[in-house]
Design a protein around this motif. Sequence first.
Motif, PDB file in Angstrom:
ATOM      1  N   LEU A   1       0.821  -1.205   0.000  1.00 43.44           N
ATOM      2  CA  LEU A   1       0.000   0.000   0.000  1.00 43.44           C
ATOM      3  C   LEU A   1       0.862   1.264   0.000  1.00 43.44           C
ATOM      4  CD1 LEU A   1      -2.968   0.908   0.080  1.00 43.44           C
ATOM      5  CD2 LEU A   1      -2.791   0.959   2.581  1.00 43.44           C
ATOM      6  N   VAL A   2       1.967   1.223   0.734  1.00 41.12           N
ATOM      7  CA  VAL A   2       2.888   2.360   0.737  1.00 41.12           C
ATOM      8  C   VAL A   2       3.364   2.649  -0.684  1.00 41.12           C
ATOM      9  CG1 VAL A   2       5.185   3.126   1.465  1.00 41.12           C
ATOM     10  CG2 VAL A   2       3.633   2.065   3.119  1.00 41.12           C
ATOM     11  N   GLU A   3       3.679   1.594  -1.414  1.00 39.58           N
ATOM     12  CA  GLU A   3       4.134   1.758  -2.797  1.00 39.58           C
ATOM     13  C   GLU A   3       2.997   2.190  -3.717  1.00 39.58           C
ATOM     14  OE1 GLU A   3       6.344  -0.873  -6.304  1.00 39.58           O
ATOM     15  OE2 GLU A   3       6.207  -1.638  -4.246  1.00 39.58           O
ATOM     16  N   GLU A   4       1.835   1.551  -3.564  1.00 33.40           N
ATOM     17  CA  GLU A   4       0.696   1.860  -4.431  1.00 33.40           C
ATOM     18  C   GLU A   4       0.251   3.308  -4.297  1.00 33.40           C
ATOM     19  OE1 GLU A   4      -4.080   0.914  -4.540  1.00 33.40           O
ATOM     20  OE2 GLU A   4      -2.739  -0.545  -3.563  1.00 33.40           O
ATOM     21  N   LYS A   5       0.196   3.804  -3.060  1.00 38.05           N
ATOM     22  CA  LYS A   5      -0.276   5.160  -2.808  1.00 38.05           C
ATOM     23  C   LYS A   5       0.838   6.197  -2.918  1.00 38.05           C
ATOM     24  CE  LYS A   5      -4.503   3.908  -1.888  1.00 38.05           C
ATOM     25  NZ  LYS A   5      -5.622   4.256  -2.817  1.00 38.05           N
ATOM     26  N   LYS A   6       2.042   5.720  -3.208  1.00 37.21           N
ATOM     27  CA  LYS A   6       3.195   6.608  -3.355  1.00 37.21           C
ATOM     28  C   LYS A   6       3.340   7.530  -2.139  1.00 37.21           C
ATOM     29  CE  LYS A   6       3.440   6.601  -8.403  1.00 37.21           C
ATOM     30  NZ  LYS A   6       2.719   5.323  -8.521  1.00 37.21           N
ATOM     31  N   LEU A   7       3.278   6.910  -0.965  1.00 39.66           N
ATOM     32  CA  LEU A   7       3.396   7.695   0.252  1.00 39.66           C
ATOM     33  C   LEU A   7       4.770   8.330   0.335  1.00 39.66           C
ATOM     34  CD1 LEU A   7       1.565   5.554   2.967  1.00 39.66           C
ATOM     35  CD2 LEU A   7       0.638   7.267   1.388  1.00 39.66           C
ATOM     36  N   ARG A   8       4.779   9.578   0.781  1.00 40.22           N
ATOM     37  CA  ARG A   8       6.030  10.316   0.909  1.00 40.22           C
ATOM     38  C   ARG A   8       6.747   9.963   2.211  1.00 40.22           C
ATOM     39  NH1 ARG A   8       4.012  15.181   1.028  1.00 40.22           N
ATOM     40  NH2 ARG A   8       4.275  15.696  -1.171  1.00 40.22           N
ATOM     41  N   THR A   9       5.985   9.882   3.291  1.00 37.30           N
ATOM     42  CA  THR A   9       6.548   9.606   4.609  1.00 37.30           C
ATOM     43  C   THR A   9       5.597   8.714   5.399  1.00 37.30           C
ATOM     44  OG1 THR A   9       5.540  11.602   5.551  1.00 37.30           O
ATOM     45  CG2 THR A   9       7.809  11.796   4.742  1.00 37.30           C
ATOM     46  N   ILE A  10       6.160   8.067   6.426  1.00 34.21           N
ATOM     47  CA  ILE A  10       5.365   7.251   7.347  1.00 34.21           C
ATOM     48  C   ILE A  10       5.784   7.610   8.770  1.00 34.21           C
ATOM     49  CG2 ILE A  10       4.741   4.940   8.139  1.00 34.21           C
ATOM     50  CD1 ILE A  10       6.320   5.384   4.701  1.00 34.21           C
ATOM     51  N   ARG A  11       4.797   7.981   9.579  1.00 38.64           N
ATOM     52  CA  ARG A  11       5.065   8.257  10.988  1.00 38.64           C
ATOM     53  C   ARG A  11       4.980   6.953  11.783  1.00 38.64           C
ATOM     54  NH1 ARG A  11       1.129  13.555  12.021  1.00 38.64           N
ATOM     55  NH2 ARG A  11       1.960  14.873  10.328  1.00 38.64           N
ATOM     56  N   VAL A  12       6.051   6.630  12.485  1.00 40.97           N
ATOM     57  CA  VAL A  12       6.077   5.449  13.349  1.00 40.97           C
ATOM     58  C   VAL A  12       6.016   5.946  14.785  1.00 40.97           C
ATOM     59  CG1 VAL A  12       7.314   3.362  14.002  1.00 40.97           C
ATOM     60  CG2 VAL A  12       7.431   4.197  11.643  1.00 40.97           C
ATOM     61  N   ALA A  13       4.986   5.536  15.532  1.00 39.66           N
ATOM     62  CA  ALA A  13       4.695   6.139  16.831  1.00 39.66           C
ATOM     63  C   ALA A  13       4.578   5.092  17.923  1.00 39.66           C
ATOM     64  CB  ALA A  13       3.402   6.948  16.755  1.00 39.66           C
ATOM     65  N   THR A  14       4.715   5.563  19.155  1.00 41.89           N
ATOM     66  CA  THR A  14       4.468   4.738  20.335  1.00 41.89           C
ATOM     67  C   THR A  14       3.792   5.603  21.380  1.00 41.89           C
ATOM     68  OG1 THR A  14       5.478   3.256  21.971  1.00 41.89           O
ATOM     69  CG2 THR A  14       6.715   5.226  21.388  1.00 41.89           C
ATOM     70  N   ALA A  15       3.003   4.980  22.243  1.00 42.14           N
ATOM     71  CA  ALA A  15       2.334   5.716  23.314  1.00 42.14           C
ATOM     72  C   ALA A  15       3.264   5.796  24.518  1.00 42.14           C
ATOM     73  CB  ALA A  15       1.024   5.036  23.693  1.00 42.14           C
ATOM     74  N   ASP A  16       3.490   7.006  25.015  1.00 42.88           N
ATOM     75  CA  ASP A  16       4.392   7.197  26.145  1.00 42.88           C
ATOM     76  C   ASP A  16       3.660   6.909  27.463  1.00 42.88           C
ATOM     77  OD1 ASP A  16       2.932   9.453  26.907  1.00 42.88           O
ATOM     78  OD2 ASP A  16       4.475  10.893  26.355  1.00 42.88           O
ATOM     79  N   PRO A  17       4.304   7.077  28.619  1.00 43.64           N
ATOM     80  CA  PRO A  17       3.638   6.743  29.881  1.00 43.64           C
ATOM     81  C   PRO A  17       2.338   7.496  30.126  1.00 43.64           C
ATOM     82  CG  PRO A  17       5.997   6.892  30.235  1.00 43.64           C
ATOM     83  CD  PRO A  17       5.748   7.354  28.836  1.00 43.64           C
ATOM     84  N   GLN A  18       2.197   8.670  29.519  1.00 40.26           N
ATOM     85  CA  GLN A  18       0.954   9.419  29.652  1.00 40.26           C
ATOM     86  C   GLN A  18      -0.070   9.060  28.569  1.00 40.26           C
ATOM     87  OE1 GLN A  18       4.091  11.189  29.960  1.00 40.26           O
ATOM     88  NE2 GLN A  18       3.811  10.781  32.136  1.00 40.26           N
ATOM     89  N   GLY A  19       0.284   8.124  27.695  1.00 40.39           N
ATOM     90  CA  GLY A  19      -0.610   7.771  26.604  1.00 40.39           C
ATOM     91  C   GLY A  19      -0.531   8.722  25.432  1.00 40.39           C
ATOM     92  N   LYS A  20       0.444   9.634  25.446  1.00 44.53           N
ATOM     93  CA  LYS A  20       0.648  10.573  24.349  1.00 44.53           C
ATOM     94  C   LYS A  20       1.574   9.944  23.308  1.00 44.53           C
ATOM     95  CE  LYS A  20      -0.205  14.482  24.254  1.00 44.53           C
ATOM     96  NZ  LYS A  20      -1.286  15.202  23.553  1.00 44.53           N
ATOM     97  N   LEU A  21       1.361  10.325  22.043  1.00 41.11           N
ATOM     98  CA  LEU A  21       2.159   9.745  20.976  1.00 41.11           C
ATOM     99  C   LEU A  21       3.521  10.407  20.852  1.00 41.11           C
ATOM    100  CD1 LEU A  21      -0.513   9.236  18.192  1.00 41.11           C
ATOM    101  CD2 LEU A  21       0.688   7.463  19.475  1.00 41.11           C
ATOM    102  N   ARG A  22       4.548   9.580  20.744  1.00 39.85           N
ATOM    103  CA  ARG A  22       5.894  10.025  20.375  1.00 39.85           C
ATOM    104  C   ARG A  22       6.319   9.191  19.172  1.00 39.85           C
ATOM    105  NH1 ARG A  22       8.524  12.819  24.928  1.00 39.85           N
ATOM    106  NH2 ARG A  22       7.190  12.648  26.776  1.00 39.85           N
ATOM    107  N   GLY A  23       7.090   9.784  18.278  1.00 39.56           N
ATOM    108  CA  GLY A  23       7.437   9.010  17.101  1.00 39.56           C
ATOM    109  C   GLY A  23       8.496   9.648  16.237  1.00 39.56           C
ATOM    110  N   LYS A  24       8.786   8.966  15.144  1.00 33.75           N
ATOM    111  CA  LYS A  24       9.705   9.440  14.120  1.00 33.75           C
ATOM    112  C   LYS A  24       9.005   9.359  12.772  1.00 33.75           C
ATOM    113  CE  LYS A  24      14.027   7.942  16.373  1.00 33.75           C
ATOM    114  NZ  LYS A  24      15.301   7.198  16.184  1.00 33.75           N
ATOM    115  N   THR A  25       9.416  10.226  11.868  1.00 36.86           N
ATOM    116  CA  THR A  25       8.890  10.209  10.509  1.00 36.86           C
ATOM    117  C   THR A  25       9.928   9.586   9.591  1.00 36.86           C
ATOM    118  OG1 THR A  25       7.537  12.162  10.906  1.00 36.86           O
ATOM    119  CG2 THR A  25       8.032  11.632   8.621  1.00 36.86           C
ATOM    120  N   LEU A  26       9.527   8.521   8.879  1.00 36.41           N
ATOM    121  CA  LEU A  26      10.453   7.746   8.058  1.00 36.41           C
ATOM    122  C   LEU A  26      10.156   7.921   6.573  1.00 36.41           C
ATOM    123  CD1 LEU A  26      10.489   4.318   9.961  1.00 36.41           C
ATOM    124  CD2 LEU A  26      11.665   6.452  10.543  1.00 36.41           C
TER     125      LEU A  26
END
Length: 502
Positions: free
Chosen positions: A34-59
């Motif tokens: 799907l990443v290839e089909e939709k020609k996605l520019r970036t993908i955010r990879v996230a995790t929930a921190d101790p407060q349940g807030k998202l932290r992540g990196k953009t790949l």
Amino acid sequence: MNQLNTIPIDMGFIRKHGLWTEQQISEAEAVLALVEEKKLRTIRVATADPQGKLRGKTLMPKTFRSAMKNGLDFTTAQYNFDSAEGIAYNPFTTDGGLGFTEMAGFPDVVLVPDPNTFKILPWCDRTGWILGDMYFHDGRPMPFDARHKLKAVEADMRREGYHVVAGLEIEFYVTRLLDQHLGAVHMGGLGIPPTPPKVEALWRGYAYQAEEHHDQIATLLDTLADHCTALGLPLRTMEDEMGPGQLEFTFDVQSGLEAADTMTLFRSMVKQVCTRMGYHATFMTLPGLPNFVASGWHLHQSLADDTGINIFAACEESGELLTEVARHYVGGLLQHAVEASVFTTPTVNGYKRRKPNSLAPDRSTWGYDNRAAMIRVQGGPGDPATHVENRVGEPTANPYLYIASQIASGLDGIRNRIDPGPLEASPYEATHRPLLPTNLPDAVEILAGSTFFKDTFGEEFIAWLIGIKKSEIARFTAAHPDWAATPEVVTEWEHREYFTRY
């Protein structure tokens, strides 16, 4: 050959340590296609921190494919921080302040994406998003990752032959953004949140479920609804709540993990989209703004068998509101409610809800279709939608810990056949029922003495979480040493701490 297809995902860290099921492996291939089909520019990879807030990196796509094989190096810093990036644990010791040599010096661990959570973000051009879990480099689950805790207790419930069914009912505020306060003087620092933005209410006064209020922000509501649909979040209803700009969104039932993931993404989506549209959204329970009222997060719960039949629904001939299993589940929720407060209500501000005659519970009670009770039974004999609603939670709660605490409590009730006692007709007058903690310091001390939750989540996890919360409490009491004299007042510290971050 397209460069996305040069790294097979059937080899590497994830497969070596058996971190995905066969279903996830198959789904990962579909995600990459799907990443290839939709020609996605970036993908955010996230995790929930101790407060349940998202932290992540953009790949970039090539890096994302590698992460779907080997995971992604990701810092452990979030596990040393409290709710305002205050240093709760010194990372520059031999055990990182957390009892693990692997945690010394803010090291990296491995964030492993969960292919089942992949989305394409509708408000960002050609941008994917995926949620993941944290692991040490030897494949051990990161012991402070709350998503692991939820998966474990949900698996325990399945081993008893039951599947968790959870529905979300979330209240929050939207205000009109006037000034973001982005000057240097407003920046804050570690343990010092930034100056909250200057905002104004969306409408005047109180008019519960007023249609004209909806019409005033129809463009925003339509946008949020469209985004929920595009993300696969099972939105049911939207309504105007009591306060000025206070909204309630409800979602159809999901598994426990799916509901927690939905809550995590929903809160993040709402805040991002509102900012783009000139609004400020907050899930803070009671903002420090004149005439605002408290928001809650009500968690609807039941259990199903392997065929999907509702285990809580009693047959019509029985005349009972709930089955025996459901009664025992409720018994567990009631018995462990006091010691679960840090999971359901984790902020200083959240305890502003807990008072009589407030549409929020002040003690561990249950009642039939009664909004004064902590556990509200909905449905009845012959109703296949019969379930219970826990009204104790605040909307800032870490969804993985909130939901996990409910499952664990209910399961204990089933295993030990805990009797919930009679339904309460007047919950606020039920003096024989245990009072819930009325402030975070008391709730933390009660959790510190909880054998049940230490056995459920592990002593090291509970000790770590208590340390995180004590850091937050210490900053609060330093700013307001006389807070106990006026516990109902929302302090400037609370508004600064929670209004922007949550």
